[in-house]
Scaffold this active site. Structure first.
Site, mmCIF file in Angstrom:
data_model
loop_
_atom_site.group_PDB
_atom_site.id
_atom_site.type_symbol
_atom_site.label_atom_id
_atom_site.label_comp_id
_atom_site.label_asym_id
_atom_site.label_seq_id
_atom_site.Cartn_x
_atom_site.Cartn_y
_atom_site.Cartn_z
ATOM 1 N N GLY A 237 0.846 -1.201 0.000
ATOM 2 C CA GLY A 237 0.000 0.000 0.000
ATOM 3 C C GLY A 237 0.877 1.245 0.000
ATOM 4 O O GLY A 237 0.670 2.179 -0.793
ATOM 5 N N HIS A 238 1.884 1.256 0.886
ATOM 6 C CA HIS A 238 2.825 2.386 0.903
ATOM 7 C C HIS A 238 3.547 2.490 -0.441
ATOM 8 O O HIS A 238 3.706 3.583 -0.991
ATOM 9 C CB HIS A 238 3.864 2.195 2.012
ATOM 10 C CG HIS A 238 3.302 2.177 3.400
ATOM 11 N ND1 HIS A 238 3.210 1.038 4.155
ATOM 12 C CD2 HIS A 238 2.800 3.177 4.181
ATOM 13 C CE1 HIS A 238 2.688 1.324 5.331
ATOM 14 N NE2 HIS A 238 2.424 2.611 5.381
ATOM 15 N N SER B 105 -2.378 -3.426 5.694
ATOM 16 C CA SER B 105 -2.249 -2.503 6.816
ATOM 17 C C SER B 105 -1.061 -2.949 7.652
ATOM 18 O O SER B 105 -0.837 -4.159 7.814
ATOM 19 C CB SER B 105 -3.523 -2.545 7.670
ATOM 20 O OG SER B 105 -3.267 -1.971 8.943
HETATM 21 P P1 AMP Z 1 0.297 4.559 7.574
HETATM 22 O O1 AMP Z 1 1.770 4.298 7.527
HETATM 23 O O2 AMP Z 1 -0.529 3.369 7.921
HETATM 24 O O3 AMP Z 1 -0.049 5.797 8.350
HETATM 25 O O4 AMP Z 1 -0.122 4.899 6.073
HETATM 26 C C1 AMP Z 1 0.560 5.869 5.318
HETATM 27 C C2 AMP Z 1 -0.236 6.148 4.076
HETATM 28 O O5 AMP Z 1 -0.386 4.934 3.338
HETATM 29 C C3 AMP Z 1 -1.646 6.667 4.373
HETATM 30 O O6 AMP Z 1 -1.997 7.684 3.456
HETATM 31 C C4 AMP Z 1 -2.500 5.439 4.173
HETATM 32 O O7 AMP Z 1 -3.823 5.721 3.793
HETATM 33 C C5 AMP Z 1 -1.748 4.744 3.045
HETATM 34 N N1 AMP Z 1 -2.087 3.304 3.044
HETATM 35 C C6 AMP Z 1 -2.073 2.458 4.106
HETATM 36 N N2 AMP Z 1 -2.522 1.236 3.733
HETATM 37 C C7 AMP Z 1 -2.820 1.326 2.411
HETATM 38 C C8 AMP Z 1 -3.337 0.415 1.452
HETATM 39 N N3 AMP Z 1 -3.633 -0.846 1.761
HETATM 40 N N4 AMP Z 1 -3.520 0.851 0.185
HETATM 41 C C9 AMP Z 1 -3.225 2.138 -0.167
HETATM 42 N N5 AMP Z 1 -2.733 3.046 0.704
HETATM 43 C C10 AMP Z 1 -2.541 2.652 1.980
#
Ligand code: AMP
Length: 266
Positions: A36-37, A183
């Site tokens: 996702g990142h 996630s």
């Molecule tokens: P985090 O590190 O969980 O705070 O996420 C950092 C960024 O990555 C945020 O903008 C999230 O929405 C995005 N993100 C997290 N999981 C996913 C995913 N499965 N698909 C797309 N973007 C994601």
């Protein structure tokens, strides 16, 4: 790839981009990178001359009973992955660099339903750190994931309300082949919990199908939540898109997810 630990270092590194009139992209993250990142890094890489990724497990967006202490951290692996993806600058400050003693100013979005109701002060922490990162890095474009759609909506609102000069991009949720949204918190799940967690995307899909047939998506999703007790199932109106969003606890792990009912997220 340059690793910056201080505001001064990242400003200096990002400033040369400004001199070169390069288009600067920022991807705010809390690390423990997954695909996702990576999809955010790639979106930034495709549109920008320089890409800054921030890696900061923001204490201000966790309540005292939440998982700040055990949030997955692996900076060495994250740095390798970011470098492989062509990230130019990784900004990984310690907490007291962004919240030094005497820090007293907060950006507090109003009227945040769904996550905002279940996690009071969460979006205050998110909004504050995002405004700080935008001021520090001064990106032309910032990239956020659909996975945290409410977060993206709040950032869009604060860009408008506070007259910030940057564009926002929202990148579609990346899922495992069985439908579970990626996630960093999925690493908390046991094999059995991971199976049970699939109820969340399945229920949201059932809601989306019901909506397409003219039925109530919330009722349909709730009915499909067998075995899990959702924190909420809500339709979120994000202006250009309507989403069905839900959160549920699987064992100790709280997961969120959403699907688009109509419109576009960008
Ligand atoms: P985090 O590190 O969980 O705070 O996420 C950092 C960024 O990555 C945020 O903008 C999230 O929405 C995005 N993100 C997290 N999981 C996913 C995913 N499965 N698909 C797309 N973007 C994601």
């Amino acid at each position: 790839m340059k690793i910056a630990r201080t505001v001064a270092e990242v400003r200096q590194a990002a400033d040369c981009c400004k001199v070169e009139k390069a288009r600067l992209g920022l991807v705010p993250t809390m690390g423990a990178f997954h695909d996702g990142h990576v999809s955010l890094f790639r979106a930034a890489r495709a549109e920008c001359d320089k890409v800054v990724v921030s890696l900061f497990v923001n204490p201000a967006q966790f309540a005292p009973h939440e998982d700040l202490a055990r949030y997955p951290r692996d900076e060495t692996r994250d740095a390798e992955l970011a470098e492989d993806e062509g990230v130019d600058i990784l900004f990984a400050p310690p907490a007291d660099e962004l919240y030094p003693t005497g820090f007293h100013t907060w950006v507090d979005p109003e009227g945040t339903g769904a996550e905002g109701v279940r996690r009071p002060d969460h979006f205050r922490g998110v909004a504050t750190v995002c405004v700080k990162l935008f001021n520090i890095v001064q990106p032309d474009v910032a990239y956020f994931g659909q996975k945290d759609a409410q977060q993206a909506a709040i950032v869009r609102q604060l860009i408008r309300d506070l007259n910030l000069e940057l564009e926002l991009r929202v990148v579609l949720t990346v899922r495992d082949p069985d439908g579970l949204a990626l996630s960093s918190r999925n690493t908390y799940l046991s094999a059995d919990e991971r199976l049970r967690a699939l109820t969340l995307p399945r229920a949201l899909r059932a809601g989306r199908e019901a909506y397409a047939d003219g039925a109530d998506p919330v009722a349909a999703a709730r009915a499909a939540f067998n075995g899990l007790d959702p924190d909420y199932v809500e339709v979120l109106d994000l202006g250009n898109a309507k989403l069905l969003a839900a959160a549920a606890r699987v064992g100790e792990t709280r997961l969120i997810d959403n699907v688009v009912l109509e419109g576009e997220l960008t």
